[in-house]
Design an enzyme around this catalytic site. Sequence first.
Site, PDB file in Angstrom:
ATOM      1  N   ILE A  81      46.941  18.426 -19.365  1.00 12.94           N
ATOM      2  CA  ILE A  81      47.091  19.525 -18.403  1.00 12.94           C
ATOM      3  C   ILE A  81      46.377  19.123 -17.119  1.00 12.94           C
ATOM      4  CG2 ILE A  81      46.906  22.002 -18.083  1.00 12.94           C
ATOM      5  CD1 ILE A  81      46.176  22.417 -20.890  1.00 12.94           C
ATOM      6  N   LYS A 113      40.302  27.975 -22.593  1.00 12.71           N
ATOM      7  CA  LYS A 113      40.528  26.587 -22.955  1.00 12.71           C
ATOM      8  C   LYS A 113      39.464  26.251 -24.005  1.00 12.71           C
ATOM      9  CE  LYS A 113      41.538  22.093 -21.018  1.00 12.71           C
ATOM     10  NZ  LYS A 113      40.728  21.206 -21.842  1.00 12.71           N
ATOM     11  N   ARG A 134      46.221  14.048 -31.283  1.00 16.09           N
ATOM     12  CA  ARG A 134      46.982  13.760 -30.081  1.00 16.09           C
ATOM     13  C   ARG A 134      47.276  12.261 -29.941  1.00 16.09           C
ATOM     14  NH1 ARG A 134      47.431  14.717 -24.055  1.00 16.09           N
ATOM     15  NH2 ARG A 134      46.517  12.773 -23.510  1.00 16.09           N
ATOM     16  N   GLU A 169      44.014  23.836 -31.364  1.00 14.85           N
ATOM     17  CA  GLU A 169      42.739  23.152 -31.257  1.00 14.85           C
ATOM     18  C   GLU A 169      41.964  23.320 -32.555  1.00 14.85           C
ATOM     19  OE1 GLU A 169      43.330  22.059 -28.299  1.00 14.85           O
ATOM     20  OE2 GLU A 169      41.461  21.000 -27.856  1.00 14.85           O
ATOM     21  N   CYS A 407      -3.276  13.895 -30.895  1.00 17.35           N
ATOM     22  CA  CYS A 407      -2.184  14.756 -31.336  1.00 17.35           C
ATOM     23  C   CYS A 407      -2.620  16.214 -31.203  1.00 17.35           C
ATOM     24  CB  CYS A 407      -1.841  14.435 -32.789  1.00 17.35           C
ATOM     25  SG  CYS A 407      -0.805  15.678 -33.561  1.00 17.35           S
ATOM     26  N   CYS A 425       2.307  10.613 -33.043  1.00 14.75           N
ATOM     27  CA  CYS A 425       1.049  10.770 -33.765  1.00 14.75           C
ATOM     28  C   CYS A 425       1.164   9.872 -34.983  1.00 14.75           C
ATOM     29  CB  CYS A 425       0.879  12.222 -34.200  1.00 14.75           C
ATOM     30  SG  CYS A 425      -0.371  12.404 -35.469  1.00 14.75           S
TER      31      CYS A 425
END
Length: 714
Positions: A81, A113, A134, A169, A407, A425
Site C-alpha cells: 500500500i 492498520k 506474503r 493480519e 551495588c 554487581c
Amino acid sequence: MLFDKRIAELREQLTRHNQLYYQDAKPEIPDSEYDRLFRELEDLEKAHPELHDPNSPTLRVGGAPLDAFAQRPHLLPMLSIDDLFAEEEVAEFFKRLQKGLGLETIPLTVEPKIDGVACSLVYRDGALDYALTRGDGTRGDDISQNVRTIRNLPLTLENAPPLLEVRGEIFMPSEGFAKLNEKRDEDGLDTFANPRNATAGTLKSLDPKVVAARPLAFLAHGLGAHEDTNLQTEDDFRQLLSQFQIPRNAPIWHVETLDKVLAAIRELDVKRHDLGHGTDGAVIKVLDFGQRETLGFTSRAPRWVAAFKYPPEQKETLLKQITIQVGRTGVLTPVAELEPVFVSGTTVSRATLHNQEEIERKDVRIGDTILVEKAGEIIPSVVQVVLSKRPTDARPYHLPTVLNHQCPSCHGPIEKAEGFVAWRCVNFECPAQAVNSITHFASRKALDLDGLGESVAIKLVESKLSSSPLDLFTLTLEDLANLLLDPAKSSDGLTTSKERRFGEKRATTLINSLNNARTEMPLNRWLFAMGISQIGESSARELSRLHEKLTDLPGSPIVSDLADLPDFEELQKSKRKKENHPRLQQYKIDDNLGPVAAQNLRSFFQSEAGQTVLTKLAELGIDPKSDNFGPDPDAATEGLPLVGKTFVITGALSAPRSEFKKLIEANGGKVSGSVSSKTGFLLSGEGGGSKQTKAESLGVPVIDEETLQAMLTS
Ligand code: IVH
C-alpha cells in the site's frame, strides 16, 4: 464404517465449542468435558489415519514438525500500500481519487492498520485449504500448519462459495505479548522487542506446537480471489466475513469527503490505543469494487487504497532522577524516573536508559526535559534531550561514580568487563540477585522446584532463610512451613486477610522437589539453573553432552579450548571455526555453544562466587550427572544398524509412532516428518495413505514393522 460418523460428529462438536470459547467467550461445557471429547477424537484419529483431516480440531494444538516451509504461488499478487505521512498527502490522495473517478464525493472506509504479519487464507468448498505469507508478493511460504493453531480462526465455513481467499493480519495481542515476554524473562530466554517481531518469529517456527502455545490472533482486512460470491462492495465482503464468523478488522468509519476522512483518522488515533493490539496507521479504502477497478493498480500498489502512518507519539517530560535496577545476572541498568506523562494510551513514569554509554551518547542529565516515545507502541524509551530547556543546574550522570563503585542493593563491588557496555554487581550473594537467581533456579526449565515462585523467593530472602539458591538445600521442613507469606487478597480486592503461612503441605512438596533436584536432575538442568550469563538451555545441553558430571567442568579442556578460540582464530585467519581446531573437531560441538559461553563459564568457575558454589555443592554432596553424555558423536552411533538411514513413519502401527521414533534413533537412524527423495524407508502401518503413495512414486522402499525388526537384528 462405524467410526467415520463418530469422528465427524466429534469434529463438529469440538469446532463449535472452540468457537463458543475463543470467539464468543460463552463456553457451554466445562473444560473437563471439552478435554474428554478432544481425547476421544484424538484416539479415534490415531486408530484411523485414513480419516485424516488437516482441519481437524485436534491439529489446533499443533501437528508434527516440518523440515521446511513449502512455497506456493498466490492466486492474486499480494501488493503493498502507498504510505501517506501527513494530512496534506491524504488530501492529495483524495484529489487523485476524485480525478480518477470524476466524482466530488467518494464512499470510503477508514480502518486501523494492524501491525502484524500479512497472511492469505484460501478456503475451498468451505474448508481452509492452505495459508500463505506474503513472501515476495507473488509466492509465499505455506504456513498452513501454523495458522491452523490460531484459535480465533474458523477452519471450516458453512454454505461457503467454492473459492474464498481472505487476507488479513496475524498479530500478537498486547496482553499476550507482555505475558509471553515476562515468562521468557523468567525462564532466562531473550525477550522479543515488540509484538510484530514476536509474531513473525513465531510463524517462522517449523514446529506447530510452539505456535499453538503462543497467543496469536487473526483479523481479516481484505478480499483476495473468489468464485460465485457476488460481492459489490467492502460492506458485502464484511457481511460475508461476519456470516462465516471470520474475525474482522474494526473499528471502521464510512466517510465520503476529505474532511470526514481526516476526522476519522484523528478519532482512530485516540481509539487505537485501546484495541489491545499494535497499530501503526489508518487504511483508507474505496468502498465500491467497481470504482476500485476503474482506478486500477500501479506496479506496486492499488490506486484505491492508502495508509496514513501515525508518527510515534512523543511527549516532553522532566527527568527527575536516575535509579539503578539490578538484574538477575547482576547487570546494573540505569532507569529514568520521569514526571508521569500520558503517551500512546498509557501513563509513562519510567523509561530505560540502557547503560552508561547510552546516557553519554544522548547526553542525558538529571533535571533535563526529555522527549519520550513508546517504541513499537509498547516499551517507553528516551528519544532525546530538549536542549533548549536544559536548566543550568542539570547534573550529568556517571554510574560508577554515583554508585561509589558499589551495588545499590548489596553494596558489593561492581565491574565492567572488557568489551561490554554493562556494569555488573559481581557479588553472588547480592540480595537483588538472590530473589531473581532463586526464582530462576526454581523455574520449570531449571530445577522445577514445586511451589517456589517469585513471591515465595522474596519472602525467603527477606526472612534471611536463603540468600542464594544453594541455601535452599539447607532449609528444614519447619523453616518452610512457618514461612509467612503476604496476606491473600479477597475476591473484591478491597479487604485483606491475615498473613498466611506457607504450610506443611506445600513445604513437604517443595522439600521433595529439592531432594529430587539433588539426586535426579541432570547436569544440563543444573547448568541452566545457575544463571550464568550466556548459558541457556541449549548450551547447557551441549555442555552436558560433553561432560559426565558437574565437577568435570571447572578443569574441562573442552571449555578451555573453546574459550580460547578467538585467539586461535587470530592465528589461523583462513580457518576460523571450531570445526578446524585440532582438539575440538572430534566433538562436533553445535552452534549453541560458542566461545563467549565458554569464556563466561570459565570465568564463573574461576571467580570467588563460582568457587563458593563449588565448595557449597561439595559440602552438600551434590554432583549432578549428565544424562546425554556422548562426547564423540561418531562413537556413539558407530556400529549401530540404522546409521545413515532416514525413516518416515505413517499409518497405524502396533505402538505409538513416538515409540518407533525412539527405537529408530536408539539404533542410529533418523526420523523425519515428510517423504522426499532423501527418505531411506517409509515405515508404514495400516492405512499409510498419501505418504505411501508419495513414497511409491519416488521409489522409496515401503517397509512394515517386521522388516524394521529384521533390519535391527541383521
Ligand atoms: S488492505 C493491496 N487493510 O499492511 C493491499 N492492509 O503495508 C490491501 N495491513 O500488505 C491491504 N492492516 O498486510 C489493509 N486494515 C488493513 C491493514 C493492512 C494491515 C497490512 C497488509 C498490507 C500491508 C501494507
